[in-house]
Design an enzyme around this catalytic site. Structure first.
Site, PDB file in Angstrom:
ATOM      1  N   GLU A 239       6.359  21.300  35.224  1.00 53.69           N
ATOM      2  CA  GLU A 239       5.816  20.249  34.362  1.00 53.69           C
ATOM      3  C   GLU A 239       6.877  19.761  33.375  1.00 53.69           C
ATOM      4  O   GLU A 239       6.962  18.566  33.075  1.00 53.69           O
ATOM      5  CB  GLU A 239       4.581  20.755  33.595  1.00 53.69           C
ATOM      6  CG  GLU A 239       3.402  21.158  34.472  1.00 53.69           C
ATOM      7  CD  GLU A 239       2.684  19.964  35.116  1.00 53.69           C
ATOM      8  OE1 GLU A 239       3.093  18.818  34.903  1.00 53.69           O
ATOM      9  OE2 GLU A 239       1.706  20.209  35.858  1.00 53.69           O
TER      10      GLU A 239
ATOM     11  N   ASP B  63       0.900  18.968  47.357  1.00 48.00           N
ATOM     12  CA  ASP B  63       1.191  17.532  47.453  1.00 48.00           C
ATOM     13  C   ASP B  63       2.672  17.125  47.432  1.00 48.00           C
ATOM     14  O   ASP B  63       3.222  16.603  48.397  1.00 48.00           O
ATOM     15  CB  ASP B  63       0.412  16.768  46.367  1.00 48.00           C
ATOM     16  CG  ASP B  63       0.549  17.372  44.960  1.00 48.00           C
ATOM     17  OD1 ASP B  63       1.280  18.356  44.789  1.00 48.00           O
ATOM     18  OD2 ASP B  63      -0.091  16.836  44.023  1.00 48.00           O
TER      19      ASP B  63
ATOM     20  N   GLU C 174      -2.477   8.524  41.230  1.00 48.41           N
ATOM     21  CA  GLU C 174      -2.017   8.487  42.634  1.00 48.41           C
ATOM     22  C   GLU C 174      -2.454   7.246  43.408  1.00 48.41           C
ATOM     23  O   GLU C 174      -1.675   6.695  44.200  1.00 48.41           O
ATOM     24  CB  GLU C 174      -2.448   9.762  43.380  1.00 48.41           C
ATOM     25  CG  GLU C 174      -1.724  11.027  42.931  1.00 48.41           C
ATOM     26  CD  GLU C 174      -2.191  11.560  41.586  1.00 48.41           C
ATOM     27  OE1 GLU C 174      -3.320  11.188  41.160  1.00 48.41           O
ATOM     28  OE2 GLU C 174      -1.455  12.332  40.944  1.00 48.41           O
TER      29      GLU C 174
ATOM     30  N   THR D 213       7.888  11.987  40.977  1.00 48.21           N
ATOM     31  CA  THR D 213       6.452  12.266  41.062  1.00 48.21           C
ATOM     32  C   THR D 213       5.736  11.973  39.749  1.00 48.21           C
ATOM     33  O   THR D 213       4.520  11.836  39.720  1.00 48.21           O
ATOM     34  CB  THR D 213       6.221  13.732  41.503  1.00 48.21           C
ATOM     35  OG1 THR D 213       4.871  13.873  41.943  1.00 48.21           O
ATOM     36  CG2 THR D 213       6.504  14.707  40.374  1.00 48.21           C
TER      37      THR D 213
HETATM   38  C1  DMJ Z   1       1.439  14.210  37.730  1.00 46.04           C
HETATM   39  O1  DMJ Z   1       1.840  15.035  36.698  1.00 46.04           O
HETATM   40  C2  DMJ Z   1       2.402  14.278  38.862  1.00 46.04           C
HETATM   41  O2  DMJ Z   1       2.200  13.171  39.643  1.00 46.04           O
HETATM   42  C3  DMJ Z   1       2.272  15.529  39.669  1.00 46.04           C
HETATM   43  O3  DMJ Z   1       3.055  15.516  40.830  1.00 46.04           O
HETATM   44  C4  DMJ Z   1       0.854  15.837  40.050  1.00 46.04           C
HETATM   45  N1  DMJ Z   1      -0.062  14.950  39.490  1.00 46.04           N
HETATM   46  C5  DMJ Z   1       0.039  14.562  38.136  1.00 46.04           C
HETATM   47  C6  DMJ Z   1      -0.860  13.397  37.854  1.00 46.04           C
HETATM   48  O4  DMJ Z   1      -2.019  13.400  38.567  1.00 46.04           O
END
Ligand code: DMJ
Length: 600
Positions: free
Chosen positions: A235, A367, A503, A590
């Site tokens: 994170e 994911d 997403e 991401t």
């Molecule tokens: C985000 O922090 C990032 O996209 C992560 O990969 C997973 N999903 C959350 C948001 O939904």
């Protein structure tokens, strides 16, 4: 593929000791024997002076003969000079001992400087040597995108939403990780001012100079990584390191790079496991790392979703250590056995092996492993082909084991394989709605046409998970009907909350840029209206508990990804120029932080 960098190791071929001429052990024994034989027995032995065997050395004899030839005056003069020299040496030594600070400081500075000079000289010499093998990366700021602010009413509306969220955060939670927008209070997860850092590039993209400057000042003066506090490695990488690097690329401001470097160095401790698979938690101040309190395992998506950020840090600083550590993780994962490219969601950092029979999913904890296979390949100018191949195999695995059609309307969805039994579970996390965008991106980069067909079907299903509810919000998890019945999908009350995740709008934006299909903009606008109607509160935007209710209760939390991702993607989706951030030049992490694609 590995790019040439550093000194090429001079490696010897396997079995070299069998083909090289061997050294005979007897050679050495011969040498020793000869040496002893040729050495005269008494060459170094003169006996003690008191012994009758003692022979006075020739030099000593000459000195005394010459000394006795001197006059008394001459001898006295020599003695006085010697005494004066001795006194001077003694005084100098004493003064050094009693006044160390200045003298020693100066001296140690000289010594340090000289050893530093020596090091620099050595570095210069070896860097000359290495030049042939090193790829030096230059950040080309002339290529960075220009942001001119909103160009139409829809973009303007999203900017107003961002300003509203920022204002609430500033007034009630400034410097904390999250705003609790209903109670008007703050929440700290890692105590890193996450909302400021994560959302700053959104402000920049929207042309919000004032908000950007406020955030920049806070980062410059207040953001430190020295606290004795555990943070989640993944994170912190995606929300803080990634954001700092994007701000550096957008602005050229070195302050962002310095912060990124400091953070990156501290995060590196996560890789110090026996296998090189990162631990999940890092204490940034103490520079220690460990597994989570509840398990011996790290999460697969977490350890495989830091590579874009660490690679970019290496290339921005021209220091390969970050990229090397992170890329080694991908290489390790590449070697591990998988189920047609699909991975279990837990991995042991001590052994380097997956937890056997753990859940297989493209939702939570799985994911972005798949997302970063493709995006790393793109980031590196499509040169590391095992990443593309693993991605291709995995998408075939998705098609074979996870993709199904619902009853009665045959909507394509992506289910999971349950832990233990591997039984198919027809449930899809909202998180899985990243997949249509990723599939479309792969297709735009030359991957098979059926990927695009799958993307178009899946984004339609994701849209339905929103449209099925009076709030026009999607639940965290949707369950699909694969038996008999009249409803294709349903939402269990335990899964009915919405964190305003990005997403679906992320996929809309990517597919809009790649296809120009304005339906994706229309769908995005519907999502935006749902957020405005049901998630906006006086002090910001809140996650909600139940998307099935037309009066959903607030969860009193504004997630950082709402500003960093959801609002950013909506703003970009509504742009008149769909190439504002050109996906041929930028790879979007991401956490929605754009980083440059390297063409070398
Ligand atoms: C985000 O922090 C990032 O996209 C992560 O990969 C997973 N999903 C959350 C948001 O939904």
């Amino acid at each position: 593929m590995s790019k040439p960098r550093g000194i090429l190791k001079r490696t010897l071929p396997r079995g070299w000791n069998r083909i090289m001429p061997s050294r005979k052990p007897e050679t050495r024994i011969d040498f020793c024997d000869n040496f002893m034989a040729e050495t005269p027995p008494n060459r170094y032995f003169r006996g003690r002076p008191e012994s009758p065997m003692y022979v006075e050395p020739v030099a000593t004899r000459n000195f005394f003969r010459k000394w006795n030839q001197l006059s008394r005056l001459q001898r006295s003069l020599v003695l006085v000079i010697l005494i004066l020299i001795a006194i001077f040496c003694f005084m100098y030594g004493l003064s050094s001992a009693i006044s160390p600070p200045k003298v020693l400081a100066a001296r140690s500075k000289m010594m340090k400087n000289s050893s530093l000079l020596l090091k620099m000289k050595k570095a210069a010499v070896s860097s000359e040597k290495d030049k042939k093998n090193i790829v030096l990366y230059e950040t080309d700021f002339s290529q960075r995108p220009i942001f001119t602010g909103p160009s139409n009413a829809q973009q303007y509306a999203v900017v107003q939403s961002f300003k509203h969220a920022w204002k609430g955060y500033k007034e009630h939670a400034w410097g904390h990780d999250n705003l609790k927008p209903v109670s008007g209070s703050a929440y700290d997860w890692f105590a890193l001012g996450l909302t400021i850092v994560d959302s700053l590039d959104t402000a920049y993209i929207m042309g919000l100079t004032e908000e950007f400057e406020e955030g920049r000042e806070w980062i410059k003066n207040e953001l430190v990584f020295t606290k004795n506090k555990n943070v989640n490695f993944f994170e912190t990488t995606i929300r803080v390191l990634g954001a700092l690097l994007t701000n550096y690329h957008f602005t050229g401001d070195n302050m962002f790079l310095e912060k990124a470097k400091d953070l990156g160095e501290r995060l590196m401790t996560a890789f110090a496991s026996p296998s090189g698979i990162p631990y999940s938690d890092v204490n940034l101040g103490a520079r220690t790392a460990h597994v989570p309190e509840w398990s011996h395992y790290s999460t697969t998506a977490e350890i495989s979703t830091v590579q874009l950020e660490f690679r970019e840090l290496s290339r921005a600083t021209n220091n390969p250590i970050f990229e090397d550590a992170a890329a080694a993780v991908s290489e390790k994962l590449h070697q591990l056995p998988k189920k047609h490219g699909l991975v279990p969601i837990f991995i042991n950092p001590n052994t380097g092996h997956f937890l056997p029979h753990a859940t297989i999913t493209l939702g939570a904890r799985g994911d972005s492993y798949y997302e970063y296979l493709l995006k790393q390949w793109i980031q590196t100018g499509k040169t590391i082909n095992y990443l593309r191949d693993d991605y291709l195999t995995a998408i075939e695995g998705v098609r074979e084991f996870l993709a199904r059609r619902s009853v009665p309307n045959k909507h394509l969805f992506i289910g999971e394989l349950t832990a233990g039994s591997e039984a198919f579970n027809p449930k899809m996390d909202h998180l899985t709605c990243f997949l249509p965008g990723t599939l479309a991106l792969g297709h735009a980069n030359g991957l098979p046409d059926w990927h695009m067909t799958m993307a178009e079907e899946l984004i339609n299903t994701c849209y339905l998970t929103y449209a099925a509810h009076p709030t026009f919000m999607a639940p965290e998890i949707t369950h699909f009907n694969i038996g008999s019945g009249t409803e294709d999908m349903f939402t269990k009350i335990a899964d009915a909350h919405s964190l305003l995740r990005p997403e679906f709008v992320e996929s809309l934006y990517i597919m809009y840029q790649l296809t120009g299909n304005t339906t994706y903009q229309d769908w995005g606008w519907q999502v935006y209206m749902g957020i405005e109607k049901y998630a906006r509160v006086a002090k910001g935007y809140t996650s909600v508990t139940n998307v099935k209710s037309d009066k959903p209760a607030p969860k009193d939390m504004m997630e950082t990804f709402f500003l960093s991702e959801t609002l950013k993607y909506l703003y970009l989706l509504f742009s008149d120029d769909r190439f504002t951030i050109d996906l041929n030049k930028y790879v979007i992490t991401t956490e929605a932080h754009p980083l440059p694609i390297h063409k070398v």
